[in-house]
Design a protein around this motif. Structure first.
Motif, mmCIF file in Angstrom:
data_model
loop_
_atom_site.group_PDB
_atom_site.id
_atom_site.type_symbol
_atom_site.label_atom_id
_atom_site.label_comp_id
_atom_site.label_asym_id
_atom_site.label_seq_id
_atom_site.Cartn_x
_atom_site.Cartn_y
_atom_site.Cartn_z
ATOM 1 N N THR A 186 0.836 -1.199 0.000
ATOM 2 C CA THR A 186 0.000 0.000 0.000
ATOM 3 C C THR A 186 0.871 1.250 0.000
ATOM 4 O OG1 THR A 186 -1.728 -1.138 1.242
ATOM 5 C CG2 THR A 186 -1.796 1.262 1.227
ATOM 6 N N PRO A 187 0.746 2.103 -1.033
ATOM 7 C CA PRO A 187 1.517 3.358 -1.046
ATOM 8 C C PRO A 187 0.828 4.426 -0.207
ATOM 9 C CG PRO A 187 0.277 3.143 -3.083
ATOM 10 C CD PRO A 187 0.006 1.890 -2.290
ATOM 11 N N GLU A 188 1.638 5.283 0.407
ATOM 12 C CA GLU A 188 1.143 6.427 1.185
ATOM 13 C C GLU A 188 0.021 6.036 2.146
ATOM 14 O OE1 GLU A 188 0.263 9.668 -1.445
ATOM 15 O OE2 GLU A 188 2.389 10.113 -1.697
ATOM 16 N N ILE A 189 0.296 5.017 2.939
ATOM 17 C CA ILE A 189 -0.691 4.581 3.923
ATOM 18 C C ILE A 189 -0.803 5.651 5.006
ATOM 19 C CG2 ILE A 189 0.981 3.290 5.327
ATOM 20 C CD1 ILE A 189 -1.246 1.132 5.623
ATOM 21 N N VAL A 190 -2.022 5.915 5.475
ATOM 22 C CA VAL A 190 -2.302 7.054 6.360
ATOM 23 C C VAL A 190 -2.700 6.574 7.743
ATOM 24 C CG1 VAL A 190 -3.745 9.098 6.709
ATOM 25 C CG2 VAL A 190 -3.057 8.432 4.391
ATOM 26 N N ALA A 191 -2.233 7.309 8.769
ATOM 27 C CA ALA A 191 -2.656 7.044 10.154
ATOM 28 C C ALA A 191 -2.631 8.346 10.935
ATOM 29 C CB ALA A 191 -1.743 6.011 10.803
ATOM 30 N N ASP A 192 -3.460 8.427 11.970
ATOM 31 C CA ASP A 192 -3.429 9.573 12.878
ATOM 32 C C ASP A 192 -2.487 9.247 14.031
ATOM 33 O OD1 ASP A 192 -5.268 10.865 11.324
ATOM 34 O OD2 ASP A 192 -6.994 10.172 12.493
ATOM 35 N N VAL A 193 -1.483 10.087 14.213
ATOM 36 C CA VAL A 193 -0.472 9.861 15.245
ATOM 37 C C VAL A 193 -0.536 11.002 16.243
ATOM 38 C CG1 VAL A 193 1.958 9.447 15.716
ATOM 39 C CG2 VAL A 193 0.974 8.727 13.520
ATOM 40 N N GLY A 194 -1.162 10.761 17.416
ATOM 41 C CA GLY A 194 -1.287 11.805 18.421
ATOM 42 C C GLY A 194 -2.058 12.990 17.871
ATOM 43 N N MET A 195 -1.442 14.167 17.978
ATOM 44 C CA MET A 195 -2.065 15.394 17.489
ATOM 45 C C MET A 195 -1.917 15.544 15.985
ATOM 46 S SD MET A 195 -3.381 16.653 20.181
ATOM 47 C CE MET A 195 -3.823 18.292 19.583
ATOM 48 N N LYS A 196 -1.033 14.732 15.380
ATOM 49 C CA LYS A 196 -0.826 14.831 13.936
ATOM 50 C C LYS A 196 -1.847 13.963 13.220
ATOM 51 C CE LYS A 196 4.098 15.969 13.845
ATOM 52 N NZ LYS A 196 3.956 17.154 12.977
ATOM 53 N N LYS A 197 -2.572 14.554 12.311
ATOM 54 C CA LYS A 197 -3.596 13.840 11.559
ATOM 55 C C LYS A 197 -3.104 13.597 10.132
ATOM 56 C CE LYS A 197 -6.345 14.160 15.111
ATOM 57 N NZ LYS A 197 -6.631 12.982 15.939
ATOM 58 N N GLY A 198 -3.449 12.432 9.613
ATOM 59 C CA GLY A 198 -3.118 12.130 8.228
ATOM 60 C C GLY A 198 -1.649 11.877 7.978
ATOM 61 N N GLU A 199 -0.928 11.335 8.985
ATOM 62 C CA GLU A 199 0.481 10.987 8.789
ATOM 63 C C GLU A 199 0.600 9.909 7.709
ATOM 64 O OE1 GLU A 199 3.853 11.691 10.729
ATOM 65 O OE2 GLU A 199 2.655 13.416 10.156
ATOM 66 N N LYS A 200 1.597 10.047 6.853
ATOM 67 C CA LYS A 200 1.769 9.091 5.759
ATOM 68 C C LYS A 200 3.165 8.482 5.793
ATOM 69 C CE LYS A 200 -1.352 11.433 2.502
ATOM 70 N NZ LYS A 200 -1.459 12.055 1.162
ATOM 71 N N VAL A 201 3.224 7.220 5.426
ATOM 72 C CA VAL A 201 4.504 6.569 5.173
ATOM 73 C C VAL A 201 4.452 6.101 3.723
ATOM 74 C CG1 VAL A 201 3.821 4.252 5.899
ATOM 75 C CG2 VAL A 201 6.209 4.963 6.125
ATOM 76 N N ASP A 202 5.588 6.124 3.035
ATOM 77 C CA ASP A 202 5.586 5.938 1.582
ATOM 78 C C ASP A 202 5.013 4.588 1.141
ATOM 79 O OD1 ASP A 202 6.782 8.431 0.613
ATOM 80 O OD2 ASP A 202 8.512 7.800 1.788
ATOM 81 N N TYR A 203 5.452 3.504 1.784
ATOM 82 C CA TYR A 203 4.926 2.176 1.440
ATOM 83 C C TYR A 203 4.777 1.352 2.711
ATOM 84 C CZ TYR A 203 6.270 3.137 -3.416
ATOM 85 O OH TYR A 203 6.406 3.700 -4.663
ATOM 86 N N ALA A 204 3.765 0.517 2.718
ATOM 87 C CA ALA A 204 3.616 -0.480 3.778
ATOM 88 C C ALA A 204 3.377 -1.822 3.107
ATOM 89 C CB ALA A 204 2.457 -0.132 4.700
ATOM 90 N N ILE A 205 4.195 -2.804 3.463
ATOM 91 C CA ILE A 205 3.969 -4.170 2.992
ATOM 92 C C ILE A 205 3.039 -4.840 3.993
ATOM 93 C CG2 ILE A 205 5.031 -6.415 2.558
ATOM 94 C CD1 ILE A 205 7.514 -4.987 1.610
#
Length: 343
Positions: free
Chosen positions: A41-60
């Motif tokens: 999955t590219p640019e998978i999104v998660a809410d991390v604490g106060m930061k919303k919409g955090e993205k990491v480039d790829y998740a296997i």
């Protein structure tokens, strides 16, 4: 892939181009389908604490859960830990145990050895696609889809991490010995002599030269042991229970030298013996038929094969060239380790 990367790396200027031309093919080589969002999955999104919409480039993903996270930088970009902030944050809120920071050339693998669920600041493994050794490939294989096993990787992660740290420290001392190291060495050699500035300068150079000479001697010794069998390890061309004349092929001799080179850091090469027979050429531990390391099946130069042992069972693997024996270094060493453990 390495040759292609070497040709294109200087022409790639953006992070997006690096992903498409370098990182996605790497993930695909590991056996994951980059075109299946349920697997990569590219640019998978998660809410991390106060930061919303955090993205990491790829998740296997495996069974719908992230197992490896990738944060990507442009080709040749800096990979200091300061550039892994998103990877740090996303690692903390997912089930993934491994994070990878990469610029398409170097892949740094992280986990949480020091504090549970908090990514370490130092990688436990690095893979440079333009500069790697056989044991690096063996470690990388553990991350492939067909071999992925979290427990297996974690059992060696700590060893890899701290071994690498010690190697980096020793490498640094070889180039520039620290004052504390020089002081210790000088104290051992000149017991009781005051560590003066003149003595410090003298022994700093002596320590540096001694490091270099020691490494050169070890390299020379290893090459000599690999290429020049001693009298005790000359191939035994008289097979047991066979009266036919046996001719040891050049491929078998070359393979024997390769196996000794693989094992010379594990055991005394004199304990590795070659005994040829009509149907195969046995490589034995202590010249004992009950302790086979492997069997070379190379009577036909166009059809090379080798038998590897897992406990008592033999598994035949095909070889294109004798140099492919290096790919099976782990299995060869494992056979010897079993014999050593029973001594």
């Amino acid at each position: 892939m390495g040759l292609r990367i070497a040709k294109i790396k200087d022409t790639i200027q953006t992070e997006e181009a690096t992903k498409n031309a370098m990182i996605m093919p790497f993930i695909q080589i590991l056996g994951y389908n980059v075109f299946d969002p349920l697997e990569v999955t590219p640019e998978i999104v998660a809410d991390v604490g106060m930061k919303k919409g955090e993205k990491v480039d790829y998740a296997i993903l495996m069974d719908g859960k992230p197992i490896i996270l990738f944060e990507c930088k442009r080709s040749g970009g800096d990979l200091s830990i300061n550039h892994a902030s998103q990877l740090f944050r996303y690692f903390h809120v997912t089930d993934a145990r491994f994070g990878v920071l990469t610029n398409g050339l170097v892949y740094k693998f992280f986990t949480d050895l020091e504090h549970a669920n908090k990514m370490d600041e130092r990688p436990f493994f690095e893979f440079n696609i333009l500069d790697f050794k056989e044991h690096h490939v063996e470690e990388l294989k553990k991350f492939t889809k067909s071999s992925f096993d979290i427990d297996q990787i974690l059992t060696t992660a700590s060893y890899l991490k701290y071994t690498r740290a010690v190697m980096n420290l020793l490498s640094g001392w070889m180039k520039t010995p620290s004052e504390d190291l020089v002081r210790i060495i000088c104290g051992e050699v000149h017991n009781g002599k005051r560590f003066t500035p003149a003595l410090k300068e003298q022994f700093t150079q002596i320590t540096k030269d001694a490091f270099n000479e020691l490494v050169a001697e070890k390299i020379t010794e290893r090459l000599r042991m690999a290429m020049e069998p001693s009298q005790n390890t000359k191939p035994n061309l008289v097979p047991e229970q066979e009266s036919d004349v046996i001719q040891t092929s050049p491929e078998e001799l070359e393979s024997f030298h390769i196996i000794r080179a693989i094992l010379c850091e594990t055991i005394d090469p004199d304990r590795i013996v070659m005994r040829d027979a009509k149907s195969y050429c046995a490589i034995l531990f202590d010249d004992n038929n009950r302790k086979p390391i492997c069997r070379l099946r190379m009577n036909n130069p166009s059809k090379l094969a080798m038998g590897l042992f897992d406990e008592k069972d033999e598994k035949i693997v095909s070889l294109k060239t004798t140099s492919e024996i290096y790919k099976f270094s782990t299995q060869i060493k494992k056979a010897v380790t079993l014999y050593l453990s029973s001594e």
